[in-house]
Structures are given as C-alpha cells and as structure tokens.
Design an enzyme around this catalytic site. Sequence first.
Site: not given
Ligand code: NAD
Ligand code: DAU
Length: 340
Positions: A157, A252, A193, A83, A126-127, A153, A33
């Site tokens: 992906k 939301n 969120l 990522a 899924d995005e 973003y 990381d």
């Molecule tokens: P996050 O932002 O919490 O964590 C990302 C991690 O990657 C961090 O620890 C960061 O330091 C590391 N990182 C960033 N750039 C890097 C680089 N160049 N080299 C090495 N490490 C690096 O993300 P998350 O929510 O844990 O998501 C993890 C993965 O799952 C991502 O690929 C994201 O697209 C995918 N994903 C997330 C969600 C979600 O709801 N959070 C849903 C579907 C898929």
């Molecule tokens: O679907 C998977 C994705 O889910 C992942 O690939 C992304 O990494 C992850 O960040 C997430 O994306 P979203 O954009 O859906 O998540 P976020 O938590 O940013 O927002 C969730 C929903 O809430 C979205 O419709 C935007 C809304 N939102 C978000 C924030 C941060 C608000 O209304 N207010 C806020 O302050």
Amino acid sequence: MKILITGGAGFIGTNFVYYMLKAHPDFDYVCLDSLTYAGNLKNLDKALEHRNFTFAKGSIADREYIFDLFARESFDIVINFAAESHVDRSIENPGVFLETNVIGTSVLLDACRKYGIRRFHQVSTDEVYGDLPIDRPDLFFTEETPLHTSSPYSASKASADLLTMAYSRTFGLPVSISRCSNNYGPYQFPEKLIPLMIKKALRDEKLPVYGNGLNVRDWLYVEDHCRAIDLVVMKGREGQVYNIGGHNEKQNIEVVKTILAQLGKPDTLIEYVADRAGHDLRYAIDPSKIHGELGWLPETEFSAGIKSTISWYLDNKEWMDDISSGAYALYNESEGKKYV
Ligand code: NAD
Ligand code: DAU
C-alpha cells in the site's frame, strides 16, 4: 460526471457505491472489480437496479483491459479501492499483493495519464505509517509521519502511495490519497476481526485472539469513511494526503468482549492463539487536517456502530452463510460472466 469505482464489490467499495448513489444520484458510475474471494457481486444487486450504475469484471492489473475500459468510458474521476486487503494473507502469500496493490495501481495511473481525468483518488491505509507504542497514548499518525511499514500488505500500500505521489509531481496528474484507520460495518468479509468474531460467536465456536489481545486499533464506522472520501475527492486539494480516523481506540480484547456481551455469549469462547508475525501494536489517527480543511468528523460512536453492525449480520445471515458455503463464489463465477 462519470466516476470509476474500483473494488466496489468488496467491503468498503460496496458501502461507498450505495453512499454515492444516494449522495450524488445525478452522477454516472462504473464499478470495476475482478471478483476475487473478497468480492461479492450480490452485494451490488440493488445498485445494478440504478440506470446510472454499471458493473465491469476485470483486474486493475490487466493493462489492456483497463486501457480499453478507459477508452470506452471517459471517466472524470477514478477512485481506487481495489486491493488485496488482509494482512494475514499477505504474510502467507505476498506476491498477489504486489500484483494488485502496486502493479494494479500503476496501471490505473498510466490509464489516467493517457486518457485524462479530473482526479485519481487512492484509498490507502494508516498501516503505511507502521505502528505506535502502546504506552505512548499521546502519539498519533499525522500526514507528516514517515512511512514505516511492517507487513507485505502495508509495504504494497505504501508503494502504491509513493507511485501516486510520483505521478502527481512528475506528470502533474491530479491525485489525492486518503489513509484510513480500521473500518467496520455491513458487508465486511468474515476474515477481519469484527465479522469473524460475530460469525464464530453465533456458532459457539472459539474466538481466536492473537497474542495477548492488547493491540490497539482506531475503529471507524464505514459510512464515516465513505463520507470522508467523497469530501476529499470533491473538495480536497490536489496532491494532498488526508488521514481519516477518529480517536476511537480500542484494544482487540475489548472489541471481542463487546461482541460477546451483545450476543449474550460467554467470554469462555475466547481463545488466545499465537501472535501474528510482525503484529503492529497500535494505530491512532490524528484527523485534524481533514477536520480543519473539509470540516469532517466521525459521526458514529463505536457503541452505536457496533450495535448496528451486529444487527446487520443478524439480519443478513444468508449473506454470511453464502460465504461459508462458497455459494457466493459460484454466483460470482456464473453472473460475473455477463459483465466481462
Ligand atoms: P476488500 O478486501 O473487502 O475488497 C477488495 C475488493 O477489491 C474486492 O471486491 C476484490 O474483488 C477487489 N479486487 C481485488 N483485487 C482486484 C484486482 N486486481 N482488480 C480489481 N478488483 C480487485 O477490501 P476493503 O476492506 O473493502 O478495502 C478497500 C480498500 O480500502 C483497500 O484498498 C484497503 O487497502 C483500504 N483500506 C481498508 C481498511 C479496512 O479497515 N478494511 C482501512 C483502510 C484502508
Ligand atoms: O488500519 C487499517 C487496516 O485495518 C486496513 O488497511 C486493512 O485492510 C484491514 O484489514 C485492517 O487491518 P488489521 O490487520 O488491523 O485488521 P484485522 O481485522 O485483520 O485485525 C484487527 C486486529 O485484530 C489486529 O490487531 C489482529 C487482531 N486479530 C485479527 C484476526 C483476524 C485477532 O486477534 N484475531 C483474528 O482472528
């Protein structure tokens, strides 16, 4: 079996590290990381107590560093979580999303080709399918749904997914991809969120809801996601995409009101703010492929998952405070040096 987990200091990566240490205690793990703002080395304190777990600080986009690491370690499996993951940040500053999500993934693929691996797994989202209309609850994303991205973003992906499949077809690299819906649970950075709303509600601050709050996300408890990835990597077919999600759609505003109710805070804290540019309306996964082939189904109901998530943030106030104060970044900076 030696596994490289990239992005393991972030939200899902951290949960995955602990899941795997429990599920497969006999494997060896290297977590790589670069500790961006989203990475938190302290998350891995307990993992670092395991003799079969080591940490490496470096970027997946740093070709020389990655090739050296692969030459030293001989990985069997590479699972790429690393990522830039926040849509709002990708709207502010797309460049770093291309660097990490596209170039970084291509560097890992090249290293896998050169040094040989049994499986490269790309953790996707899924995005990449874009969004679904709110008034068509009969529609779901399947693995056949065309890629149709909305934000920098999701475009980055999708590019990484296309590259991954290209390395499978052109070079015969053994790959798999999972595309998951919105995760929630412990260790999620408070820009997303659910943890953002918990943090703000606990401080009696206004909760910013974008647009009319009616956008829909399909919420999955992070441990269910970890179990799905483990299954896909160990038993899923090569060259395949698996959607992960679970018919758990919520508006939301519903999520925000649930959090307020659980914390005993009033709805008057809600503030409707300007909508996100290009805001996707609805995500909804059809998980029949992973269910049919690998027997996976989500196990955590939202009502139970959100309760334990809120409890985790209440029990780990120091974790949140360290992020708010910036102490975690200082820790990353000083302790991270040990692992370069
Ligand atoms: P996050 O932002 O919490 O964590 C990302 C991690 O990657 C961090 O620890 C960061 O330091 C590391 N990182 C960033 N750039 C890097 C680089 N160049 N080299 C090495 N490490 C690096 O993300 P998350 O929510 O844990 O998501 C993890 C993965 O799952 C991502 O690929 C994201 O697209 C995918 N994903 C997330 C969600 C979600 O709801 N959070 C849903 C579907 C898929
Ligand atoms: O679907 C998977 C994705 O889910 C992942 O690939 C992304 O990494 C992850 O960040 C997430 O994306 P979203 O954009 O859906 O998540 P976020 O938590 O940013 O927002 C969730 C929903 O809430 C979205 O419709 C935007 C809304 N939102 C978000 C924030 C941060 C608000 O209304 N207010 C806020 O302050």
